[in-house]
Design a protein around this motif. Sequence first.
Motif, mmCIF file in Angstrom:
data_model
loop_
_atom_site.group_PDB
_atom_site.id
_atom_site.type_symbol
_atom_site.label_atom_id
_atom_site.label_comp_id
_atom_site.label_asym_id
_atom_site.label_seq_id
_atom_site.Cartn_x
_atom_site.Cartn_y
_atom_site.Cartn_z
ATOM 1 N N VAL A 249 -19.768 71.692 78.783
ATOM 2 C CA VAL A 249 -20.147 70.924 77.590
ATOM 3 C C VAL A 249 -19.634 69.487 77.692
ATOM 4 C CG1 VAL A 249 -19.895 70.777 75.092
ATOM 5 C CG2 VAL A 249 -20.234 72.990 76.184
ATOM 6 N N ALA A 250 -18.373 69.339 78.134
ATOM 7 C CA ALA A 250 -17.797 67.999 78.251
ATOM 8 C C ALA A 250 -18.494 67.201 79.354
ATOM 9 C CB ALA A 250 -16.304 68.101 78.528
ATOM 10 N N ARG A 251 -18.839 67.871 80.450
ATOM 11 C CA ARG A 251 -19.522 67.145 81.529
ATOM 12 C C ARG A 251 -20.907 66.680 81.078
ATOM 13 N NH1 ARG A 251 -18.579 66.947 86.842
ATOM 14 N NH2 ARG A 251 -17.072 68.666 86.713
ATOM 15 N N ALA A 252 -21.606 67.542 80.330
ATOM 16 C CA ALA A 252 -22.938 67.152 79.872
ATOM 17 C C ALA A 252 -22.877 65.990 78.895
ATOM 18 C CB ALA A 252 -23.631 68.350 79.232
ATOM 19 N N ARG A 253 -21.794 65.919 78.108
ATOM 20 C CA ARG A 253 -21.659 64.833 77.133
ATOM 21 C C ARG A 253 -20.870 63.646 77.669
ATOM 22 N NH1 ARG A 253 -20.093 68.449 71.766
ATOM 23 N NH2 ARG A 253 -21.951 69.778 71.781
ATOM 24 N N ARG A 254 -20.472 63.699 78.938
ATOM 25 C CA ARG A 254 -19.722 62.611 79.578
ATOM 26 C C ARG A 254 -18.411 62.341 78.835
ATOM 27 N NH1 ARG A 254 -21.368 61.964 84.452
ATOM 28 N NH2 ARG A 254 -20.643 59.781 84.443
ATOM 29 N N ILE A 255 -17.689 63.411 78.544
ATOM 30 C CA ILE A 255 -16.419 63.307 77.813
ATOM 31 C C ILE A 255 -15.266 63.462 78.807
ATOM 32 C CG2 ILE A 255 -14.968 64.317 76.009
ATOM 33 C CD1 ILE A 255 -17.478 65.286 74.652
ATOM 34 N N GLU A 256 -14.293 62.561 78.759
ATOM 35 C CA GLU A 256 -13.079 62.654 79.554
ATOM 36 C C GLU A 256 -11.891 62.902 78.626
ATOM 37 O OE1 GLU A 256 -12.776 59.062 81.785
ATOM 38 O OE2 GLU A 256 -14.193 59.720 83.317
ATOM 39 N N GLY A 257 -10.776 63.393 79.207
ATOM 40 C CA GLY A 257 -9.609 63.654 78.359
ATOM 41 C C GLY A 257 -8.408 64.055 79.168
ATOM 42 N N ARG A 258 -7.366 64.435 78.462
ATOM 43 C CA ARG A 258 -6.118 64.866 79.093
ATOM 44 C C ARG A 258 -5.419 65.863 78.173
ATOM 45 N NH1 ARG A 258 -5.327 59.879 76.852
ATOM 46 N NH2 ARG A 258 -3.610 59.704 75.339
ATOM 47 N N VAL A 259 -4.536 66.669 78.784
ATOM 48 C CA VAL A 259 -3.787 67.689 78.057
ATOM 49 C C VAL A 259 -2.341 67.648 78.531
ATOM 50 C CG1 VAL A 259 -3.577 70.137 77.485
ATOM 51 C CG2 VAL A 259 -5.839 69.143 77.875
ATOM 52 N N GLU A 260 -1.405 67.506 77.609
ATOM 53 C CA GLU A 260 0.028 67.565 77.906
ATOM 54 C C GLU A 260 0.513 68.989 77.639
ATOM 55 O OE1 GLU A 260 1.840 65.136 79.070
ATOM 56 O OE2 GLU A 260 0.432 63.456 78.875
ATOM 57 N N LEU A 261 1.246 69.562 78.606
ATOM 58 C CA LEU A 261 1.674 70.957 78.497
ATOM 59 C C LEU A 261 3.161 71.090 78.794
ATOM 60 C CD1 LEU A 261 -1.207 71.060 80.530
ATOM 61 C CD2 LEU A 261 -1.228 73.185 79.240
#
Length: 319
Positions: A249-261
């Motif tokens: 879904v994110a690739r189709a909408r060209r969405i980037e991001g990050r997650v802190e764990l």
Amino acid sequence: MSGIDRRRVAAAAAMAAMLLAGCEQQPAQAPNAPVAQAPDAAPLPERAAPAPAAQVEQADEPLLERARRARAEQRLYAPAGDNAVEHYLALRAESPEEARFDAALQDLFPYVLIATEQAVVREDLAEAQRLAALLARIDAQARALPRIGEAIAENGAELRERERERQLAAAARAAAPSPSPAAAAPAPPPAPAPQPVVAAAPSVEDAPVRPEPTPAPAPPPAPVAAAPAPAPVAAPVLLHRVEPRYPAVARARRIEGRVELAYVVRGDGTVDEVEVLSAHPEGIFEREAIGSVRRWRYSATGVDTPMRGRVEFLLDTSS
């Protein structure tokens, strides 16, 4: 006729006139008039009084009204059994020729799809399976159904694998020997105190008087050697990093991001207790980031070490 006879005839005529006048003033009784009931007769049964309006059972609300009210109250797909999707599905089953019911379900489909993906991220498999079943009932030919089914199956496999790794780590910790405390260095025995030397007593005549020697003080005991401080444990080193899978879904909408764990590296190098500290944007990359970090492997240190890390999701702009 004598006077007496005339008076008698007049009295009789007056009496007859009075009787005739009384008969003319009395009303005639109707032929169908009810007969008065005798005092000892059984009373007629009374008609039951109508029930109060508050006790009258209300009719069920129409199914279409329940569906519209659920949609207005944002009960689109939950709770189970009382939501807009299930009410519209029942309406479509009753009247399949009504196109408006199918159109309403198609409008609700994206909301149910997003809720299903979020349930997979939360690892709530029961809710994810319930919502996936609603998606299949709305549109059995939807292209998203295979992907959702694959994500649910993969999530279940990850949960089983995680449980197996947790059991193996627990068994390894139970089998590992506990470190023995450093033994204190034995203190050397104290040196014996020197005994005073007493000279043989000479004869009284020629022996000079000598003072008795004072005993030498005992040397102080040797200091006890302190136990050596334990060597600091080296931080675990990342040996194997597994890159996350980019959500479709994110690739189709060209969405980037990050997650802190935040997570714990066990003594054998496995990763456990992964927790999301922050995510940008929320609800898209958390599941893939957690699954990726759980597959990382570190060098074994013999102790559990809490650590933090970041997983970034960047689109490949070279292609």
